[in-house]
Scaffold this active site. Structure first.
Site, PDB file in Angstrom:
ATOM      1  N   ARG A  83       0.856  -1.185   0.000  1.00  0.00           N
ATOM      2  CA  ARG A  83       0.000   0.000   0.000  1.00  0.00           C
ATOM      3  C   ARG A  83       0.893   1.237   0.000  1.00  0.00           C
ATOM      4  O   ARG A  83       1.736   1.416   0.890  1.00  0.00           O
ATOM      5  CB  ARG A  83      -0.908  -0.010   1.224  1.00  0.00           C
ATOM      6  N   ARG A 153      -1.467   6.116   9.649  1.00  0.00           N
ATOM      7  CA  ARG A 153      -1.468   5.622   8.277  1.00  0.00           C
ATOM      8  C   ARG A 153      -1.701   6.755   7.275  1.00  0.00           C
ATOM      9  O   ARG A 153      -1.697   7.924   7.636  1.00  0.00           O
ATOM     10  CB  ARG A 153      -2.505   4.516   8.144  1.00  0.00           C
ATOM     11  N   LYS A 227      -3.189   0.548  15.136  1.00  0.00           N
ATOM     12  CA  LYS A 227      -3.218   1.441  13.982  1.00  0.00           C
ATOM     13  C   LYS A 227      -3.938   2.742  14.317  1.00  0.00           C
ATOM     14  O   LYS A 227      -4.785   2.796  15.216  1.00  0.00           O
ATOM     15  CB  LYS A 227      -3.888   0.766  12.796  1.00  0.00           C
ATOM     16  N   LYS A 229      -5.642   6.274  12.296  1.00  0.00           N
ATOM     17  CA  LYS A 229      -6.039   6.838  11.010  1.00  0.00           C
ATOM     18  C   LYS A 229      -6.412   8.306  11.157  1.00  0.00           C
ATOM     19  O   LYS A 229      -7.087   8.685  12.117  1.00  0.00           O
ATOM     20  CB  LYS A 229      -7.207   6.042  10.423  1.00  0.00           C
ATOM     21  N   CYS A 446     -14.688  -3.894   0.184  1.00  0.00           N
ATOM     22  CA  CYS A 446     -13.267  -4.128   0.410  1.00  0.00           C
ATOM     23  C   CYS A 446     -12.782  -5.224  -0.546  1.00  0.00           C
ATOM     24  O   CYS A 446     -13.563  -5.809  -1.294  1.00  0.00           O
ATOM     25  CB  CYS A 446     -13.012  -4.526   1.854  1.00  0.00           C
ATOM     26  N   CYS A 452      -7.186 -11.460   0.621  1.00  0.00           N
ATOM     27  CA  CYS A 452      -7.124 -11.021   2.020  1.00  0.00           C
ATOM     28  C   CYS A 452      -7.213 -12.221   2.957  1.00  0.00           C
ATOM     29  O   CYS A 452      -8.188 -12.985   2.911  1.00  0.00           O
ATOM     30  CB  CYS A 452      -8.244 -10.040   2.334  1.00  0.00           C
ATOM     31  N   CYS A 491     -15.259  -9.109   6.218  1.00  0.00           N
ATOM     32  CA  CYS A 491     -15.098  -9.478   7.625  1.00  0.00           C
ATOM     33  C   CYS A 491     -15.438  -8.248   8.450  1.00  0.00           C
ATOM     34  O   CYS A 491     -15.681  -7.181   7.896  1.00  0.00           O
ATOM     35  CB  CYS A 491     -13.663  -9.966   7.891  1.00  0.00           C
ATOM     36  N   CYS A 495     -12.785  -2.427   6.654  1.00  0.00           N
ATOM     37  CA  CYS A 495     -12.085  -1.790   5.538  1.00  0.00           C
ATOM     38  C   CYS A 495     -13.044  -1.236   4.484  1.00  0.00           C
ATOM     39  O   CYS A 495     -12.742  -0.244   3.830  1.00  0.00           O
ATOM     40  CB  CYS A 495     -11.113  -2.773   4.885  1.00  0.00           C
TER      41      CYS A 495
END
Length: 586
Positions: A83, A153, A227, A229, A446, A452, A491, A495
């Site tokens: 990414r 990110r 993470k 964002k 996603c 994935c 899931c 995302c």
């Protein structure tokens, strides 16, 4: 009475193994370089499996052929997903040509995937091509630093092609925030670039005196608990889904110029099936800061989460859980202490849209901007629709820039009037312009299967057919020119941002989904679970009833999500930490 140290409220528990991993990684170096020379496996071993994420990569394999390879006594076909770091999603046509070339020559699938984090991903990069890939990106002026794992990110920014001058200011701040919060370790350059500097100038110094570590003065030796964002949004457009981010900056302008930001903290959309201690959440309004304190504020929020976040239980390590544990007011006061000023009251703002304006729009400076709908963000040539080739041909002649959107689309921005017909001709000839329903424009998924490793159900490959069925229902009921914000996740990790959709599907197992409803069109409300573990035919039957009722009984300009709440299909989620898991019964 003084407030107790919020860290003392954490339960006595051992640190997660990720904390050991980061602590022993030598500031993200690990033994990644050694793994690159191991030709016996296409994978990364031990801690390196996690450490490569800090360098913007995830290890994946093609799950469609996994069983076949096991039967052949072969390991799964391991490859990397990378990414790119692309604050605000702006890229030059020359960079695009380089990105396109690498995808065609050095990936298993030949495609480029635009993501709703406003950047692109490569899928299917084999181990011998990993280091050349990073060096290729570096020559293009790009990198993948901190686009995954426990760091801040890729920073989003409203594309806003019409108000170009305001977008330019906001985009510059997105880049500054990204740069300020980047890891300072030389690991990326040491491993992938043979020690060559990543940036032409030294990384900016930390702004807050409380931050002290020499190598990583903002993120610390163990980086963030989870993470993080960040996004910048220019009202009234909310295509970045500002409420889904740990940290959001709402641009406030006066007389056409940016004067500061309203600061939102604590958004996030992931949860875990059946775990009622996890939940999605919209962010909280902290207040307004002038431009002069934007970076101080970003650093203060990040460092507070760094120090107070849960490092024992990664399921509760995101910023929203820290706010819930210590209290919003206590967290906000600590941020004010660290940044050196008190938040001013929130300045007025409102959102009206969050979809991209597909097609041509004219900017304030007289140039044109063409937003191209890219279904699911997947750029590849298919029979009768060679869109990857079309974008390459546009890039060869375009003098402006490309802007990737948070809705997985692409804007050919800054087209002079004299070039408009030429660009449009290429776009039409390659299937980049055509009839697309409003419903398809407002649907998103996603990646999910086959690449994935977390996917429980299909998403990207499932969405196009699902939308066709929804389109047929809407046409049947006379609302074919309308839309419902529809999103599919493979899931519950969030995302695809289903937890800010009017109708959201979250994968539970192959062919089965949890159905959510009741978000709104502008992305400020979490939907509620309506029915669990259902198949596509069951979903379509429910949508048939819902859309028929909505078409007959809605109020003027009433979106489906608002209708679902008003009529009691679901109760609104008003306080996600406490009522997200409550029954749908009115």
């Amino acid at each position: 009475m003084s407030n107790p140290d919020p860290r003392a409220k954490l339960p006595a528990a051992p640190l997660s193994d990720n904390e050991r991993l980061k602590d022993q990684s030598d500031y993200l170096h690990g033994t990644i370089s050694d793994d690159l020379t191991d030709g016996l496996t296409g994978a990364f071993k031990g801690d390196n499996f996690q450490l490569i994420r800090f360098h913007g990569m995830y290890e994946q394999d093609n799950r469609d052929i996994r069983a076949e390879r096991v039967e052949q006594k072969l390991e799964p076909l391991k490859s990397m997903m990378l990414r790119c770091r692309l604050p605000g999603g702006v890229i030059t046509p020359q960079q695009w040509l380089g990105i396109d070339q690498f995808a065609g020559e050095h990936t298993l699938y030949g495609s480029i995937r635009l993501t709703n984090r406003q950047t692109f991903q490569y899928h299917g990069v084999l181990k011998p091509d990993i280091k050349p890939m990073h060096q290729w990106l570096h020559k293009l002026g790009l990198d993948s630093i901190a686009t995954a794992s426990d760091v801040n990110r890729n920073v989003l920014c409203t594309t806003n092609p019409v108000e170009s001058s305001l977008h330019k200011e906001a985009h510059e701040w997105a880049k500054k925030i990204s740069m300020q919060l980047l890891p300072r370790t030389t690991a990326y350059a040491d491993i992938w670039l043979d020690g060559e500097k990543v940036f032409s100038t030294e990384a900016p110094k930390p702004l807050i005196k409380e931050v002290a570590d020499d190598v990583e003065p903002i993120l610390g030796k163990n980086y963030l608990p989870r993470k993080f964002k960040t996004a910048v949004v220019i009202p009234p457009d909310n295509e970045v889904d500002i409420h889904s981010n740990d940290l959001g900056f709402v641009a406030i302008e006066e007389n056409g110029h940016l004067v500061g930001f309203n600061v939102l903290v604590g958004g996030g959309l992931s949860s875990e099936h059946g775990n009622t201690s996890t939940y999605p959440n919209t962010s909280y309004e902290f207040g307004f800061v002038p431009l002069s304190h934007t970076l101080y504020c970003a650093e203060a929020v990040v460092s507070t989460q760094r120090d107070w976040g849960n490092r024992s239980d990664r399921k509760h390590a995101r910023t929203r859980y820290t706010l819930e544990r210590v209290g919003v007011d206590i967290f906000k006061a600590e941020v004010e202490k660290r940044m050196g000023i008190t938040f001013e009251p929130i300045r007025p703002y409102h959102f009206t849209t969050r979809g991209d304006r597909i097609g041509w729009v004219k900017g304030e400076e007289g140039n044109w901007h063409l937003t191209l709908f890219i279904e699911n963000g997947r750029i590849i040539d298919t029979p009768g629709k060679p869109i990857k080739t079309g974008l390459r041909e546009i890039a060869k002649i375009h003098k402006g820039d490309f802007r990737l959107t948070a809705n997985q689309n692409l804007i050919v921005a800054g087209v002079p009037p004299r070039d408009k017909k030429k660009i449009e001709k290429i776009a039409r000839e390659h299937g980049l312009i055509g009839q697309v329903s409003k419903q398809r424009e407002h649907s998103m998924a996603c990646v999910a299967l086959p690449t994935c490793p977390l996917a429980m159900a299909e998403a990207e490959r499932f969405l196009p057919g699902l939308v066709s069925r929804v389109e047929a229902i809407m046409d049947k009921h006379g609302v074919g020119d309308e839309h419902i914000v529809l999103r599919v996740n493979g899931c519950p990790n969030g995302c695809g941002r289903s937890m800010l959709a009017e109708i959201g599907l979250v994968g539970k197992a192959i062919g089965r989904y949890n159905l959510f409803a009741g978000g709104n069109r502008i992305g400020t409300r979490i939907p509620r679970l309506y029915k669990e573990n259902i198949t596509e035919p069951e979903i379509i039957a429910i949508l048939e009833d819902w859309i028929g009722d909505w078409a007959r009984n809605r109020r003027p300009d009433e979106g489906f999500g608002d209708y679902a709440v008003r009529t009691g299909i679901v109760q609104p989620v008003l306080d996600p930490p406490r009522d997200f898991w409550k029954s749908t019964a009115a």
